[in-house]
Design an enzyme around this catalytic site. Structure first.
Site, PDB file in Angstrom:
ATOM      1  N   CYS A   1      43.750 -67.219  11.588  1.00 15.72           N
ATOM      2  CA  CYS A   1      43.927 -67.909  10.722  1.00 15.72           C
ATOM      3  C   CYS A   1      44.405 -68.838  10.543  1.00 15.72           C
ATOM      4  O   CYS A   1      45.747 -68.486   9.881  1.00 15.72           O
ATOM      5  CB  CYS A   1      42.782 -67.757   9.366  1.00 15.72           C
TER       6      CYS A   1
ATOM      7  N   CYS B   1      42.530 -64.374   2.436  1.00 15.12           N
ATOM      8  CA  CYS B   1      42.523 -63.212   3.258  1.00 15.12           C
ATOM      9  C   CYS B   1      44.307 -62.309   2.941  1.00 15.12           C
ATOM     10  O   CYS B   1      45.371 -63.211   2.991  1.00 15.12           O
ATOM     11  CB  CYS B   1      42.703 -63.643   4.890  1.00 15.12           C
TER      12      CYS B   1
ATOM     13  N   GLN C   1      26.325 -55.582  -0.152  1.00 18.67           N
ATOM     14  CA  GLN C   1      27.361 -55.542   0.255  1.00 18.67           C
ATOM     15  C   GLN C   1      27.799 -56.658   1.366  1.00 18.67           C
ATOM     16  O   GLN C   1      26.584 -57.183   2.494  1.00 18.67           O
ATOM     17  CB  GLN C   1      28.092 -54.127   1.239  1.00 18.67           C
TER      18      GLN C   1
ATOM     19  N   TYR D   1      24.010 -48.700 -12.657  1.00 21.23           N
ATOM     20  CA  TYR D   1      24.277 -50.036 -11.489  1.00 21.23           C
ATOM     21  C   TYR D   1      23.705 -50.326  -9.915  1.00 21.23           C
ATOM     22  O   TYR D   1      24.344 -50.361  -9.335  1.00 21.23           O
ATOM     23  CB  TYR D   1      25.559 -49.983 -11.978  1.00 21.23           C
TER      24      TYR D   1
ATOM     25  N   GLU E   1      19.526 -50.693 -14.524  1.00 13.76           N
ATOM     26  CA  GLU E   1      20.658 -52.180 -13.901  1.00 13.76           C
ATOM     27  C   GLU E   1      19.993 -53.381 -14.724  1.00 13.76           C
ATOM     28  O   GLU E   1      19.190 -53.472 -15.739  1.00 13.76           O
ATOM     29  CB  GLU E   1      19.410 -53.293 -12.398  1.00 13.76           C
TER      30      GLU E   1
ATOM     31  N   ASP F   1      27.782 -46.444  -9.372  1.00 10.95           N
ATOM     32  CA  ASP F   1      28.129 -48.419  -8.476  1.00 10.95           C
ATOM     33  C   ASP F   1      28.541 -49.046  -9.152  1.00 10.95           C
ATOM     34  O   ASP F   1      27.913 -50.368  -9.662  1.00 10.95           O
ATOM     35  CB  ASP F   1      27.632 -48.174  -7.521  1.00 10.95           C
TER      36      ASP F   1
ATOM     37  N   CYS G   1      34.616 -50.353  -6.310  1.00 10.17           N
ATOM     38  CA  CYS G   1      35.780 -51.310  -6.010  1.00 10.17           C
ATOM     39  C   CYS G   1      36.957 -51.639  -5.991  1.00 10.17           C
ATOM     40  O   CYS G   1      37.325 -52.767  -5.245  1.00 10.17           O
ATOM     41  CB  CYS G   1      34.686 -52.327  -5.373  1.00 10.17           C
TER      42      CYS G   1
END
Length: 412
Positions: A79, A90, A243, A272, A295, A340, A367
């Site tokens: 890119c 990125c 996701q 979550y 949640e 999560d 994550c």
């Protein structure tokens, strides 16, 4: 340009330096006259010219603007916007795909030892590695949120900046998103929007959502999109959480189910829980036993209740996880727990609340390696151990990595 490393760097100064190990955030570590410098657009072992971008107490940040001695793992970024001073989305386009996996595994190892308190031997025993998902490093991102500048042009942000970089294409975006007339020079303009989100769902829906003052409005495609995973169909708002890699949901469900090994009659918590992905997978294996989803986001609660309505024994609790545990909206004992949490991690209060419920096993989907490592330490303080760990490259070309860890209690 200063050819000799020395202290007292100045912003915008250029200096030659040798790059050392990888660090969190898409950086590598270097030192100039004893001062730590976090360098982007570099690789370990390289000799580069770096331009200082930020000065902080005890460290500096810099971009590698010229490579004097290149690593064999360096490639040309596909890119044109993946360069110093341009798009910050990125972090690793200059790194060969296989080396990106090693880069991320090294970051996970470092966080587990430095923040998680694990020994090198214990991390070695976990066999930390990061697995690639199908589809390759480009064209995978099924949800892209663009910022909008003062001229109404959609683009992406510079690294650690609110400045919008107008772009004509994002190469990691799903092909259906790349074809949308959202970016210049298509003529698209967003004078009333703060951000524009594009969605290409696994169920075949393509949508565009504009945000203004926090309000989401669908301007193209359906307001609700379909996603398919774990042999089921899920619906959720186009602006809702799912996701972003098309293969991620199945990969994570497969890892969670394999690690927990749910058995008929076992009870479970999905904390979550979002739109109900993990709860659906657990409910299909515990044979009607109680599965509780917690949640807090209203859209997520509504989606979970819709998506799980056909499964007996499933309850959806609308609450923050820490509140549900502290105020006994959910109570133990429970056999299995899925955690999560968002990027900030579960946190000590939630980990202690889960431990107090005495589950047989906990699967933690993370994550952010740093937040995960801090929670590893909290589990360890309670006598629990990180028994297995799997890493997945859900975000190719970026520094982000997804982890699924199995925590087990002290032997009874």
């Amino acid at each position: 340009m200063s050819a000799d490393p020395r202290p007292g760097l100045e912003e915008a100064e250029r200096v030659e330096l040798t790059v050392d190990a990888v660090a969190p955030g898409g950086h590598c570590v270097a030192r100039v006259g004893g001062q730590v410098v976090f360098v982007r657009h570099a690789l370990p072992g390289e000799r580069v010219v770096a331009e200082v971008t930020e000065l902080h107490r005890g460290f500096a940040r810099a971009d590698a603007v010229e490579v004097l001695d290149a690593s064999p793992d360096r490639v040309a970024p596909p890119c044109p916007y993946a360069r110093p001073g341009a798009c910050g989305g990125c972090d690793l386009q200059h790194v060969a795909p296989a080396a990106q996996l090693d880069w991320k595994a090294a970051v996970v190892r470092e966080q587990l030892t430095r923040l998680g308190g694990l020994t090198d031997e214990r991390v070695d025993a976990l066999g930390v590695r990061v697995e690639a998902l199908p589809g390759g490093p480009l064209g995978w991102r099924s949800r892209v949120r663009y910022a909008v500048d003062a001229a109404g042009r959609a683009g992406l942000l510079k690294h650690r900046s609110h400045e919008v970089v107008p772009i004509d294409r994002c190469l990691i975006a799903h092909p259906a998103i790349q074809e949308l007339p959202v970016l210049p020079p298509s003529g698209a303009s967003w004078p009333d929007a703060d951000a524009v989100e594009t969605v290409a769902s696994s169920g075949g829906d393509v949508a565009v959502v504009a945000y203004a003052d926090g309000v989401a409005t669908a301007v193209r495609g359906p307001e609700r999109v379909r996603e398919t995973a774990a042999g089921r169909s899920f619906t959720l708002p186009a602006s809702g959480f799912w996701q972003v890699h098309p293969a991620a949901a199945d990969a994570l469900v497969g890892a969670v189910v394999e690690l927990l090994d749910p058995r008929p009659g076992e009870t479970a918590w999905d904390l979550y829980g979002g739109a109900g992905l993990f709860a659906a997978a657990l409910a299909g294996r515990v044979d009607g036993a109680r599965v509780t989803v917690v949640e807090s986001a209203p859209d997520g609660v509504a989606a979970a209740r819709t998506n799980l309505a056909d499964l007996s024994g499933v309850e959806v609790v609308a609450a923050r996880v820490e509140t549900a545990l502290a105020r006994r909206r959910i109570t133990g004992p429970v056999d299995l727990v899925v955690l999560d949490p968002p990027r900030a991690g579960a946190g000590a209060a939630v980990v202690r609340g889960v431990v107090a419920a005495s589950p047989r096993a906990v699967a933690y989907v993370a994550c952010d390696p740093a937040a995960f490592a801090r929670d590893v330490r909290t589990f360890a303080e309670a006598g629990w151990r990180l028994a297995e760990l799997r890493g997945f490259d859900l975000f190719p070309m970026t520094q982000h990595v997804e982890l699924v860890g199995l925590f087990l209690p002290p032997a009874r």
